[in-house]
Design an enzyme around this catalytic site. Structure first.
Site, PDB file in Angstrom:
ATOM      1  N   CYS A  62       0.827  -1.211   0.000  1.00 54.76           N
ATOM      2  CA  CYS A  62       0.000   0.000   0.000  1.00 54.76           C
ATOM      3  C   CYS A  62       0.861   1.260   0.000  1.00 54.76           C
ATOM      4  O   CYS A  62       1.704   1.474   0.864  1.00 54.76           O
ATOM      5  CB  CYS A  62      -0.966  -0.064   1.184  1.00 54.76           C
ATOM      6  SG  CYS A  62      -1.175   1.411   2.156  1.00 54.76           S
ATOM      7  N   GLY A  63       0.679   2.080  -1.022  1.00 57.38           N
ATOM      8  CA  GLY A  63       1.499   3.272  -1.201  1.00 57.38           C
ATOM      9  C   GLY A  63       1.357   4.280  -0.085  1.00 57.38           C
ATOM     10  O   GLY A  63       2.345   4.858   0.376  1.00 57.38           O
ATOM     11  N   HIS A  64       0.125   4.480   0.397  1.00 54.27           N
ATOM     12  CA  HIS A  64      -0.073   5.444   1.477  1.00 54.27           C
ATOM     13  C   HIS A  64       0.598   4.986   2.767  1.00 54.27           C
ATOM     14  O   HIS A  64       1.007   5.793   3.587  1.00 54.27           O
ATOM     15  CB  HIS A  64      -1.563   5.669   1.721  1.00 54.27           C
ATOM     16  CG  HIS A  64      -2.238   6.319   0.559  1.00 54.27           C
ATOM     17  ND1 HIS A  64      -1.738   7.468  -0.021  1.00 54.27           N
ATOM     18  CD2 HIS A  64      -3.346   6.003  -0.137  1.00 54.27           C
ATOM     19  CE1 HIS A  64      -2.525   7.809  -1.030  1.00 54.27           C
ATOM     20  NE2 HIS A  64      -3.494   6.937  -1.128  1.00 54.27           N
ATOM     21  N   CYS A  65       0.696   3.656   2.919  1.00 56.22           N
ATOM     22  CA  CYS A  65       1.383   3.125   4.100  1.00 56.22           C
ATOM     23  C   CYS A  65       2.879   3.445   4.007  1.00 56.22           C
ATOM     24  O   CYS A  65       3.515   3.802   4.995  1.00 56.22           O
ATOM     25  CB  CYS A  65       1.198   1.618   4.201  1.00 56.22           C
ATOM     26  SG  CYS A  65      -0.525   1.070   4.192  1.00 56.22           S
TER      27      CYS A  65
END
Ligand code: NAG
Ligand code: NAG
Ligand code: NAG
Length: 503
Positions: A62-65
């Site tokens: 997950c990129g936002h993570c």
């Protein structure tokens, strides 16, 4: 019901993420020194030892993570010196062994942060900032008292300000059932609102300077600016706070102080509590356009008219909303536009809007005379790869009206498991190439709307198989070429010709 929630939720996650995440270098989900790594084997034990733990549920893809990771680590390092201790931890919710934990905490998107108090006995969702200093400040406040005592005009000024929602209880003494109920609610909702209490309404910046009996005064930076309430039943009080804190028109622009209300818009109490068919209307235009004032005033009138009737209203600046815009599959030349999404997942669109269109169009919507709008990529003119491309507008024809056996993959362009599956699906498709009764197809579920009552797509890839006679089922077998081919052979319907041939 579950699928309804998830539609709103996915919009919500997208917007929250696009708001809060400060661009960071594409880092690894690196493990630093200060954030504790937990998993199913030591989660309970660790949490039960602490009065206050924040847990991030993340997934490695997950990129936002990844963006959050360095900020979270830095916040943990700042907070490591804090007294009382504030522990930051993380759990890889994508790991098979941790899935039960993730489901226990109702994790439906990544990253999700939870605040666990009292050794894990009280759980709240973290809805604070996502950069290091903001996280640290927010959490320091979370370990203090849930409600701040107001003893001077200065105290009141510091707490209330101009930008946020603050809930203040006015009492004749800090005891009794009303005070207890207020304190209980403050503890429950403290991660979402600021609370204060006082013995003297004169100290407060707005409203009557004396009150008749215990009163809750909610301060807000929009609409009527404050509201009083005197029912101290916990549920009534909670409902009041939730409802009074939604603006009649939510502004979605670059001003970060508006963003908590955007989050609320997508998580509106109508949708959660009353289960009435509720809808969000979103008007998007460029805020620097000449017509902005005309739109704004018409829109506010409409919002007033529909107050309490299950529609919430958002006014968005396209400049600040490119991602939301893309999410709905909208194009610049359609603006100004209004789009409604309701809890059934249906969308309605009015492109090239003029201020005078708003009222009649909404009336058509509430009369039920509008046709839903479906996001779709264009139907490809050339579609001669082994795996056929299906889009929103061709789904019905290819899958349901073709009379063929169809294996359909729902994928997302960024999804790693989908990339792994792609060459395998190719091989499966090649193996059926001479068999005109079998179609292997794929649909980019981020760029096309799919009927959610037919397909339950919660993650990617999701595979469905529809037999020629119309039997539809989700494929959850193995991801090897042989597994898939085997499944198709077993579940396909034979066509009439083949039946005859075999006899
Ligand atoms: C929990 O267990 C995992 C896996 O064994 C380990 O990597 C992690 O350091 C442990 N965390 C704590 C706080 O003991
Ligand atoms: C406090 O809340 C409880 C639970 O809702 C309720 O039964 C009680 O009547 C409330 N007390 C007052 C004074 O409103
Ligand atoms: C439809 O598919 C299900 C699940 O694969 C199967 O149990 C059922 O027998 C099928 N029905 C028909 C009419 O083929």
């Amino acid at each position: 019901m579950a699928s309804r929630v998830s539609i709103w939720f996915s919009v919500f996650v997208l917007l929250v993420s696009s708001i809060n995440v400060i661009s960071a270098e594409e880092g690894e989900g690196q493990s630093g020194e200060f954030v504790l790594t937990l998993d199913h084997s030591n989660f309970s034990e660790t949490v039960s030892k602490h009065a206050f733990v924040v847990v991030e549920f993340y997934a490695p893809w997950c990129g936002h993570c990844k963006n959050l990771a360095p900020e979270y680590e830095k916040a943990a390092s700042i907070l490591s010196r804090h007294d009382p201790p504030i522990i930051l931890a993380k759990v890889d919710a994508n790991e098979e062994v941790n899935k039960e934990l993730a489901s226990e905490f109702e994790i439906r998107g990544f990253p999700t942060l939870k605040i666990l108090r009292n050794g894990g006995k009280n759980v709240q969702e973290y809805k604070g900032p996502r950069e290091a200093d903001g996280i640290a400040e927010f959490l320091k406040k979370q370990v203090g008292p849930a409600s701040a005592v107001i003893q001077s005009v200065e105290d009141a000024g510091n707490l209330i300000g101009e930008k946020k929602i603050v809930v203040v209880g006015v009492f004749s003494e800090f005891s009794g059932e009303e005070f207890a109920n207020f304190s209980f609610l403050a503890e429950k909702l403290r991660s979402e609102y600021d609370f204060g209490h006082t013995l003297d309404a004169k100290l407060l910046p707005r409203g009557e300077s004396s009150v008749n009996g215990p009163t809750v005064r909610l301060f807000k930076p929009f609409d009527e600016l404050f509201v009083d309430f005197q029912d101290f039943h916990v549920d009534a009080l909670e409902k009041f706070v939730e409802e009074a804190s939604v603006p009649s028109v939510t502004l979605f622009d670059k001003d970060p102080s508006n963003h908590p209300f955007v989050v609320k818009f997508f998580n509106s109490p109508n949708a959660k509590v009353d289960k009435v068919i509720s809808a969000g209307a979103m008007l998007f235009l460029y805020f620097n356009s000449e017509l902005f004032d005309a739109f704004k005033s018409k829109y506010h009138d409409v919002a007033k008219h529909y107050k309490g009737k299950g529609i919430s209203f958002l006014l968005g600046d396209i400049e600040a909303n490119q991602r939301a815009f893309e999410y709905f599959g909208l194009k610049d030349d359609q603006a100004p536009l209004i789009i409604i999404q309701n809890n059934d997942g249906q969308k309605y669109l009015k492109p090239n809007l003029e201020p005078d269109h708003i009222v009649p169009w909404l009336k058509e919507y509430t009369d039920g005379s509008l046709k839903p709008f479906k996001k779709s990529e264009p139907i490809p003119e050339i579609n001669n790869e082994p795996v056929k491309v299906v889009v929103g507008d061709s789904l019905q024809d290819v899958v349901f009206n073709s009379g063929k056996n169809v294996l359909l993959e729902f994928y997302a362009p960024w999804c790693g498991h989908c990339k792994q599956l792609a060459p395998i699906l190719d091989e499966v498709a090649v193996s059926f190439e001479s068999d005109t009764d079998v179609i292997i197809a794929k649909l980019d579920a981020t760029a096309n709307d799919i009927p959610r009552d037919t397909f339950d797509v919660k993650g990617y890839p999701t595979l469905y198989f529809k037999s020629a006679s119309g039997n539809l089922s989700q494929y959850d077998g193995g991801r090897k070429k042989e597994d898939i081919i085997d499944f198709i052979q077993k579940n396909r319907d034979k066509t009439i010709q083949q039946d005859l041939g075999e006899r």
